[in-house]
Design an enzyme around this catalytic site. Structure first.
Site: not given
Length: 990
Positions: A324, A326, A331, A394
């Site tokens: 994935e 980043k 978060r 996120e």
């Protein structure tokens, strides 16, 4: 006959009402909550019995080894500091249980105030508290004592003692209050009464009301108690023990419950009996209760992609892992419950990783006044059968005009703006929630299920709402060779890096383990240009740097052509703040050139020539403690990793990780960088980046991966090679063309000319350019620019020169047999390998690197293969680098310590016949090892960041790797003396 249950006395009942009121809702929510039997102890017992002993233990550390000391009730213990601290905490808690009762929450919220989510923020920082204390003590705001508190980072002017408290606000307050205290003895205010007053303080907004609460404290406390109270209000305890230690001693399951709830009250009230353990669903997370999310582990320093993938626990039945991107955001966890009474029929909750409630910003409902920056737009995001759900993801900023992610610093501004967007306009910046996990669905806890199962649940329950709420994509990979292309892609797009995930793993709350692994490019191209900027502000340091400027505000000139008297003359826009890379001499040089010219920054009357971030909204972001006229100031040369957007600076751009290089004494203030000049530099750098690939290393040693030609060359068993064996002068390469781009480095060195001669002697043809002819073999062993360019095209495999030698040697060994080309081995023979050929070439060697077609004659290679067959030892060891990275992730970086200063370096030392230099180099090597760095003698080794050369060896510097900085031992010594990493270019070759 059952024992009588002891009832709370009158004082305990009064305190319970004082702190919690007659709250039936609390009784309903916590039906078994404990109630103390007796009055809580005085507030001062917190520091006399707990804080002070803990800090004293911290100072003492472990006693030095020596003769065995006397043990027992009258002897000294030889406990480690950690054991001594646990004893202190255990005694305090045991005393509370015995003399007060089982409700430890009143004390716990004062011991670890930063974890108390029930009490609102006070809205009081250092200067606001200073103003309250000035009113409280009725001293003039122009008095020395008032200035000592307001300018608490400045060195003391009143007496020597003030100098020692520069940077320690609570300590500075103690000095002022101790000479004016109403009580010289410790007060009688109880812990319950302090909590009651702090609850009221958190609900007040005006300064006058706050003064009244502080008066109440001051009447019943002495200066020492007030000092600790101020630390609690600021949530800056620093008592030498973490919340983990306190929770663990309070109850064996306390940390577990805190991880799933982030609720200190619940931990204290549900787990008051250490004998009663959490079981079953009590250990799982709950709807509308913030939990501590799973975190990604940091990749091993010096670990290859292959080792990283091995840690993801792939097996023969399932070798897959997920890749994935980043994301550079915050978060966030989203909780949703169907609620017929809520506008729109759904109730939402949003919490950050630090358990901050963001529902006020992103929304509580789909409609109405509490529909926020996100919820009003995601009506169709959930399936019809979804009653409740918890999502992990996120929150990022998305720029709709360019359809691209924007840096984290703009998130809150974008969310506030989007909160007012009633029309769903498709321009500007907005918050976008990227979801990568589902941990709860329709009353079912999903954390015990695998990531693959959780992903299926997520995809069945949630639908993308474009650029509002989207499921984060992933790539399913099966080999470590698939990581680098993905990493190159995100680096080219200026992303943060990758996260690798084990799809077979369960979700682990508040755990950082190898099921999720971060992969970041450590050595990316820097911004590319040094920037000479004018200093317009200074910030005083705290702690050992208190009392002097430790960092500086740099700005861009608005108009370099302006003349005295013009409106833009000397006018500057704030650009970045820099505090790293300065030595004592640098600070002294800046101080010597600017002493007496600094002015205190007055927020009510800011200097008109300096505009800060937030200027257009009448705000003053990154406000310095002092300012200076540009014409009186100095020019600093700085470098940075990159440029990013930020509303914290007037320019709306800033430098990421800026570091000081040198003081430009040769430049006048009006020769510093202007706004227009920076735009030109930025455009030039971006153009160069488009033309040249970014060079990077993966942490300490990125594994070079090998590839070969897209069209297969002749392999073992081919009937096209009929020439019989002819010794070293064979025709083994007949029909093949070789484009040899570099010399051979491993396992032995051979020049490009030698390799070409070897090819010709064995029937091959040598060419000097690449082409698409089917039987072309491209050979390289170094990543030169032309090699990197060929890799970027991704059209040809690149073979290491060792394959040429291995093929010739194998045919010598097989004397008399049908000659054949040796099949390619991915790890040994391939420098760059096309993805289409990966599986084919992996079949040419076993899992341990032992070739099926080549005899192993080299002892070292055989030893390496045999070593790889040993099963790994199952052991848990302390991962120092991961621990240090976690500290930095929590904002507690150890970068100021000497044991950490070289942690991201691998240093190669040249050799010299000079015994004096050799001795200095040995000492420098010891400094680097002590500072967490690695030492190597091979300059060509992967991941080398610095090469230390003897004095006068500048002529051979050209052969140092592109990303390795060339320095002398003087740089290492100077870094050690200054306890910081200094700019390398100032200390080359000396």
């Amino acid at each position: 006959m059952a024992e009588d249950t002891e009832m709370p006395d009158a004082e305990a009942v009064r305190e319970n009402t004082l702190m919690y009121g007659h709250d039936d809702e609390l009784d309903e929510k916590f039906p078994t909550r404990p109630m103390n039997l007796h009055k809580s102890p005085p507030f001062h017992t917190l520091f006399t019995d707990l804080f002070d002993p803990l800090m004293e233990t911290q100072k003492k550390g472990r006693q030095p080894p020596g003769p065995r000391r006397k043990a027992g009730p009258h002897g000294h213990s030889n406990l480690s500091p950690h054991e001594a601290k646990r004893n202190i905490i255990e005694r305090f808690i045991a005393s509370w249980r015995k003399t007060v009762g089982n409700d430890f929450y009143p004390a716990m919220r004062l011991i670890i105030p930063d974890k108390d989510r029930d009490r609102a923020m006070y809205g009081l920082k250092e200067k606001a508290i200073a103003k309250v204390l000035i009113k409280l003590t009725k001293i003039s705001k122009d008095s020395d004592d008032a200035k000592q508190m307001l300018n608490w980072k400045l060195p003391g002017q009143l007496h020597k003692a003030s100098a020692s408290t520069a940077g320690d606000f609570a300590g500075r307050c103690y000095q002022v209050l101790s000479s004016r205290q109403l009580n010289t003895k410790l007060g009688d205010m109880s812990i319950a009464e302090v909590n009651n007053a702090l609850d009221k303080l958190s609900q007040l907004g005006s300064e006058d009301e706050q003064v009244k609460i502080f008066q109440r404290f001051n009447r019943r406390m002495n200066a020492e108690e007030m000092t600790w109270l101020i630390r609690i209000i600021l949530r800056q305890m620093k008592i030498g023990a973490t919340e983990k230690t306190f929770l663990d001693i309070w109850h064996p399951d306390a940390e577990t419950l805190f991880n799933i709830s982030s609720n200190l009250r619940r931990v204290c009230w549900e787990l008051y009996d250490p004998k009663v353990r959490l079981e079953g669903e009590d250990t799982g997370l709950s709807l509308m209760q913030c939990f501590q999310p799973q975190l990604a582990a940091f990749q091993d320093k010096g670990g290859s992609f292959e080792k990283i993938v091995a840690r993801l626990q792939a097996n023969s039945d399932d070798d897959s892992f997920w890749i994935e991107e980043k994301l550079d955001g915050e978060r966030m966890q989203l909780h949703m419950i169907e609620d017929p009474e809520a506008p729109g029929g759904k109730l939402f909750g949003f919490w950050s990783r630090k358990a901050k409630d963001y529902a006020y910003l992103y929304g509580k409902h789909l409609q109405g006044d509490e529909a926020g920056a996100l919820t009003r737009f995601i009506t169709d995001a959930f399936g019809k059968n979804v009653r409740n759900i918890i999502l992990d993801g996120e929150m990022i900023t998305w720029d709709m005009d360019v359809d691209h992610i924007v840096g984290f610093g703009t998130l809150k501004t974008a969310a506030i703006s989007e909160k007012e967007n009633k029309t769903d306009k498709s321009t500007g910046q907005r918050p976008l929630f990227r979801v990568f996990d589902c941990v709860y669905l329709n009353d079912k806890l999903l954390t015990p299920y695998t990531l693959r199962d959780r992903r299926r649940a997520l995809e069945s329950a949630v639908k993308d709402v474009k650029r509002r709420l989207e499921i984060h994509p992933y790539i399913e990979a099966h080999s470590h060779t698939e990581i680098e292309p993905a990493l190159r892609k995100v680096v080219a797009e200026s992303s943060e890096g990758l996260v690798l995930k084990n799809p077979r793993s369960m979700y682990r709350l508040n755990d950082r383990n190898a099921d999720w692994m971060k992969v970041k490019p450590e050595y990316m191209s820097e911004f590319g240009e040094s920037l000479d900027c004018i200093v317009v502000g200074g910030y005083f340091g705290s702690g050992h740097r208190g009392g002097a400027h430790s960092s500086f505000l740099c700005a861009l000139l608005l108009n370099k052509d302006a003349k005295p008297g013009d409106a833009d003359y000397e006018k500057c826009w704030s650009f970045f703040k820099v505090g790293g890379g300065f030595s004592r001499e640098d600070y002294a040089a800046i101080r010597g050139r600017t002493e007496g010219k600094w002015k205190d920054w007055d927020p009510r009357r800011p200097p008109p020539i300096i505009e800060l971030g937030g200027h257009e909204q009448n705000r003053q972001h990154e406000r310095p403690d002092q300012w200076i006229h540009p014409s009186d100031s100095v020019v600093l040369e700085c470098k940075a990793a990159s440029v990013e957007g930020s509303d914290k600076f007037r320019f709306n751009l800033t430098l990421r990780f800026p570091r000081f290089r040198m003081l430009r004494t040769d430049k006048r203030w009006d020769q510093a960088l202007s706004r227009e000049e920076f735009y030109e530099i930025k455009a030039n750098v971006e153009y160069k980046r488009e033309e040249k690939e970014k060079e990077f290393e993966i942490e300490k040693s990125r594994r070079k991966r090998t590839r070969t030609t897209k069209k297969p060359i002749v392999v073992a068993g081919s009937e096209t090679i009929t020439t019989p064996y002819a010794g070293p002068q064979s025709k083994i390469f007949d029909g093949l063309s070789f484009y040899i781009m570099t010399e051979q480095l491993h396992p032995t060195k051979k020049s490009k000319v030698d390799l070409e001669a070897l090819v010709k002697a064995n029937g091959g043809r040598v060419v000097q350019r690449d082409s698409m002819e089917p039987n072309l073999v491209i050979v390289a062993d170094k990543r030169l620019i032309k090699v990197a360019s060929l890799e970027k095209r991704d059209t040809n495999n690149i073979v290491k020169p060792v394959w040429i030698q291995d093929t010739i040697q194998q045919n010598e060994v097989d004397n008399g047999a049908l000659p054949y080309l040796l099949p390619f081995e991915p790890n040994r023979h391939m420098f760059y390998l096309l993805g289409d050929n990966q599986l084919d070439y992996e079949a040419n060697a076993d899992d341990y690197g032992d070739s099926y077609a080549r005899d192993i004659a080299d002892v070292e290679e055989m030893r390496k293969i045999l070593g790889a067959t040993d099963p790994p030892q199952k052991r848990t060891k302390f991962d120092r680098e991961s621990f240090l990275d976690q500290l930095e992730d929590h904002g507690d970086s150890l970068s100021h310590l000497k044991t950490y200063m070289f942690s991201s370096t691998k240093v190669a030392f040249r050799t010299s016949d000079d015994p004096v230099w050799t001795l200095r180099a040995q000492l420098a090597g010891n400094y680097i090892r002590f500072g967490g760095g690695q030492i190597t003698e091979d300059e060509d080794e992967e991941g080398v960041t610095h090469t230390v050369v003897p004095d006068g060896q500048t002529a051979s510097v050209s052969r140092v790797a592109d990303l390795s900085r060339v320095v002398g031992v003087g740089w290492v010594q100077k870094c050690w003396d200054e306890s910081t990493r200094l700019d390398e270019e100032r200390y080359q070759w000396g």
